[in-house]
Each structure stands twice: as structure tokens, then as C-alpha cells.
Design an enzyme around this catalytic site. Structure first.
Site, PDB file in Angstrom:
ATOM      1  N   HIS A   1      35.228  29.451  51.404  1.00 39.65           N
ATOM      2  CA  HIS A   1      35.992  28.512  50.808  1.00 39.65           C
ATOM      3  C   HIS A   1      37.412  28.610  51.215  1.00 39.65           C
ATOM      4  CE1 HIS A   1      37.179  32.278  49.234  1.00 39.65           C
ATOM      5  NE2 HIS A   1      38.142  31.429  48.712  1.00 39.65           N
TER       6      HIS A   1
ATOM      7  N   ARG B   1      35.890  48.094  50.571  1.00 31.73           N
ATOM      8  CA  ARG B   1      36.824  47.118  50.223  1.00 31.73           C
ATOM      9  C   ARG B   1      37.739  47.495  48.679  1.00 31.73           C
ATOM     10  NH1 ARG B   1      38.301  41.811  51.857  1.00 31.73           N
ATOM     11  NH2 ARG B   1      40.886  41.280  52.489  1.00 31.73           N
TER      12      ARG B   1
HETATM   13  C1  GA4 Z   1      38.265  30.429  44.812  1.00 36.37           C
HETATM   14  C2  GA4 Z   1      39.798  30.987  44.384  1.00 36.37           C
HETATM   15  C3  GA4 Z   1      39.745  31.789  43.348  1.00 36.37           C
HETATM   16  O1  GA4 Z   1      39.800  33.352  43.821  1.00 36.37           O
HETATM   17  C4  GA4 Z   1      39.075  31.223  42.621  1.00 36.37           C
HETATM   18  C5  GA4 Z   1      37.889  31.190  42.340  1.00 36.37           C
HETATM   19  C6  GA4 Z   1      36.746  30.689  40.832  1.00 36.37           C
HETATM   20  C7  GA4 Z   1      36.636  31.585  40.855  1.00 36.37           C
HETATM   21  O2  GA4 Z   1      36.048  33.002  41.326  1.00 36.37           O
HETATM   22  O3  GA4 Z   1      35.951  31.231  39.487  1.00 36.37           O
HETATM   23  C8  GA4 Z   1      36.467  29.526  41.899  1.00 36.37           C
HETATM   24  C9  GA4 Z   1      36.370  29.196  43.507  1.00 36.37           C
HETATM   25  C10 GA4 Z   1      38.126  29.667  43.788  1.00 36.37           C
HETATM   26  C11 GA4 Z   1      36.685  27.781  44.174  1.00 36.37           C
HETATM   27  C12 GA4 Z   1      35.193  26.715  43.390  1.00 36.37           C
HETATM   28  C13 GA4 Z   1      35.243  26.963  42.173  1.00 36.37           C
HETATM   29  C14 GA4 Z   1      35.624  27.818  41.317  1.00 36.37           C
HETATM   30  C15 GA4 Z   1      34.321  30.134  42.034  1.00 36.37           C
HETATM   31  C16 GA4 Z   1      33.982  28.434  42.354  1.00 36.37           C
HETATM   32  C17 GA4 Z   1      32.468  28.225  43.176  1.00 36.37           C
HETATM   33  C18 GA4 Z   1      39.764  32.218  41.169  1.00 36.37           C
HETATM   34  C19 GA4 Z   1      39.902  29.845  42.355  1.00 36.37           C
HETATM   35  O4  GA4 Z   1      40.746  29.277  41.195  1.00 36.37           O
HETATM   36  O5  GA4 Z   1      39.069  29.242  43.528  1.00 36.37           O
END
Ligand code: GA4
Length: 322
Positions: A197, A264
Site C-alpha cells: 500500500h 516485530r
Molecule cells: C495505510 C496507512 C495507515 O496504516 C492507515 C491504514 C488504514 C487502516 O488500517 O485503517 C487503511 C490503509 C492505511 C489505506 C487504505 C484503507 C485505510 C486500511 C485501508 C484498507 C491507518 C491509513 O491511514 O491508511
């Protein structure tokens, strides 16, 4: 230090030489140039001599270890993550799964105090004071790095990026991830802890307990990021910063793998603007030859789009300028 090796691809070069490690106590002008160069080339870099006190980090880590060491029933008091709180294997709201358990927290002081009560069965005050001190210190570091970036980009107003995250109402998040070692209950044959991501926010500041697992995508090749030096923070550009720099800085895809020798723990601070902040390319980076690549949007709009898509989807594609 990045050295030139002319006949190698970027992926081959980075595999050999590591992402840049930048000493924040070095000459400010030189540091700002190195940061800009790293954001353009890799979207990732590490910082040392970052000023976050060692005891602030260890207190936060200790709270993380204690939380994850509890029996499942204790941890579940802080969940399910929807999206905030304790989550186990489920990531986001669209069915993504990984070999990870985590705590996702909002970072405004009221929310920290409130959530600490459901997270810690033993001493919520100890937990909230550790989180508050950590958030304050990493926020300060994030502001400093954003100011150095603005200097390196040639901004006249050097607070043009940092002021977006300075507000107490900023939507910044703190995430504690625990990746159990593979033979400790990880079931997926792919050993993916947190799937590929990009981070939606402005900037991410990551610490890990010296155990590897982070990988970044360089020209489509997964390259491990060595967890050393252990005292460093690993910094990466988020989608919003890619938009604000009109594509000059890269929000790079990354993922976390579990390994079979040690569990980790990582702690990520996602520096974000307030929900009502409008995001658009910085005007001084635009020219007739380089018009805006993305349309303007509010952070609330972008965040809503992120949660309506899958983890690995390319969110920025939905915000391209016509
Ligand atoms: C990726 C980065 C951060 O960890 C996060 C993630 C968020 C979550 O886990 O709730 C998201 C992910 C993240 C991106 C797309 C969406 C939102 C899970 C997901 C499938 C907290 C963020 O802000 O975006």
C-alpha cells in the site's frame, strides 16, 4: 550515503546500498538538499540525531509490549478497530487481511486519554502519558522534517507544509503493529504481515524494534529496508505530499513481512492535516510546463475514498486532474 553506480538499475543500486541515512545535526542547507533528493528518488529515508528522547521511545515501546502480551480477551477490550482501536488480522473496512495485530489511535490529547481507559486494564494514566509524550516528540520531528523539505524545495514560506500538521485538531494517527514470528501462529503461506500500500497522509515516521520486515517497491522490485541503525526513524512520503509537490516527491508502495526468527513491533506516526484542510499542489512548484497533476480535495474527502477502497488500490488515480 548514496553512491553513483552508473550501469545498475535503481532496484539493483538500492539493494546494494540501502536507503539514505540523514544526520539531522549536519549543516541545515545540506540536510534539506539530501531530504529532497531522497524523497524524489526513493520516497523513503532514515534520520539519525533526530532529537526524540530515548526514554520517550522506550516508554512507548514498553507500553506496546505490555499491551500485545496480554491474553486476547484483554486486547479485545480495545477493539474491534473500526477503524480505531485494537485489530487482529483485519485491516481497514474492506476485507483486507494480514498476519498482524495492531492498535490504531487518534492523536489528539482528549482522544488519547479517553481511549487509554479501554486499552489499559492496569494503568491508563501511564499509557496515556507515554502516548502523549511520544506523539508530542514525533510531531515535533515531523514538523522539523517538513520545514527542511520546504527549504529544500525553495519555498519562501518554510512553514507551508509543517503548519498543516501543527493544528491540535490534525487527523494524525499513531499505529502500533505487532507481527508475531511466523511459527507463532501466522497462518498465511505468503507471510505477509501488512500488504502492499501507500500511506495516504503527508508523512510517516516509523520505528521498529530492530527486526526486519519492511520492504519497499523500487521499479516494481521488493527491496528490504534494513532496520539499522536501530536508533533511526524511517521516514516516508505519503500521498498528500506527492500531491502537494505535484508528483516531485514519491509516495512509494511498501509492505511488511513476518519472519521466522523474531516477532516485530513497529510504531508508525502518520502526520495528517485537519479533516477540513484543502490539499492542492503548491503554487510555486507549478509552471505552464508542469500543470497540476491532481485536482484539489479536502483531507476528509481523501480519507473517505481511502476507506472505500482496498489496501493495495491506487487511491491517487481517483484524484487526477482532467
Ligand atoms: C495505510 C496507512 C495507515 O496504516 C492507515 C491504514 C488504514 C487502516 O488500517 O485503517 C487503511 C490503509 C492505511 C489505506 C487504505 C484503507 C485505510 C486500511 C485501508 C484498507 C491507518 C491509513 O491511514 O491508511
Amino acid at each position: 550515503m548514496v553512491v553513483a553506480s552508473p550501469n545498475l538499475s535503481k532496484a539493483e543500486k538500492i539493494r546494494d546500498i540501502e536507503i539514505p541515512v540523514i544526520d539531522l545535526l549536519a549543516d541545515r542547507c545540506e540536510v534539506s538538499k539530501l531530504i529532497v533528493q531522497a524523497c524524489e528518488e526513493f520516497g523513503f529515508f532514515k534520520v539519525i540525531n533526530h532529537g526524540v528522547p530515548h526514554d520517550v521511545i522506550t516508554r512507548m515501546e514498553q507500553q506496546g509490549y505490555e499491551f500485545f502480551a496480554q491474553p486476547a480477551s484483554g486486547k479485545q477490550q480495545a477493539g474491534p478497530a473500526n477503524p480505531y482501536g485494537y485489530g487482529c488480522k483485519n485491516i481497514g473496512l474492506k476485507g483486507d487481511i494480514g498476519e498482524v495485530e495492531y492498535l490504531l489511535l487518534q492523536t489528539n490529547p482528549l482522544s488519547i486519554d479517553h481511549k487509554s481507559k479501554s486499552i489499559s486494564s492496569t494503568d491508563p494514566n501511564k499509557l496515556s502519558s507515554a502516548v502523549r509524550a511520544y506523539v508530542e516528540a514525533v510531531k515535533k520531528l515531523a514538523c522539523e522534517i517538513l520545514e527542511l523539505m520546504a527549504v529544500g524545495l525553495g519555498a519562501l514560506d518554510t512553514s507551508v507544509l509543517s503548519r498543516l500538521i501543527r493544528d491540535v485538531e490534525s487527523d494524525s494517527l499513531l499505529r502500533l503493529n505487532h507481527y508475531p514470528k511466523a511459527d507463532d501462529g501466522a497462518t498465511s503461506p505468503s507471510f505477509i504481515g501488512f500488504g502492499e500500500h501507500t500511506d495516504p497522509q503527508i508523512l510517516t515516521l516509523l520505528r521498529s524494534n530492530g527486526v526486519d520486515g519492511l520492504q519497499i517497491s523500487v521499479d516494481g522490485v521488493w527491496v528490504p529496508v534494513n532496520p539499522h541503525p536501530v536508533s533511526a526513524f524511517c521516514i516516508n512520503v505519503g500521498d498528500v505530499l506527492q500531491v502537494m509537490t505535484n508528483g516531485r516527491f514519491l509516495s512509494v508502495r511498501h509492505r511488511a513481512m513476518v519472519n521466522s526468527y523474531k516477532s516485530r513491533m513497529s510504531m508508525a506516526y502518520f502526520a495528517a492535516p485537519t479533516l477540513d484542510a484543502t490539499i492542492s499542489s503548491l503554487p510555486f512548484l507549478l509552471t505552464p510546463q508542469k500543470p497540476p497533476l491532481y485536482r484539489s480535495f479536502t483531507w476528509a474527502e481523501y480519507k473517505k475514498a481511502a476507506y472505500s477502497l482496498r489496501l493495495g488500490d491506487s487511491r491517487l488515480n481517483h484524484f487526477k486532474a482532467r
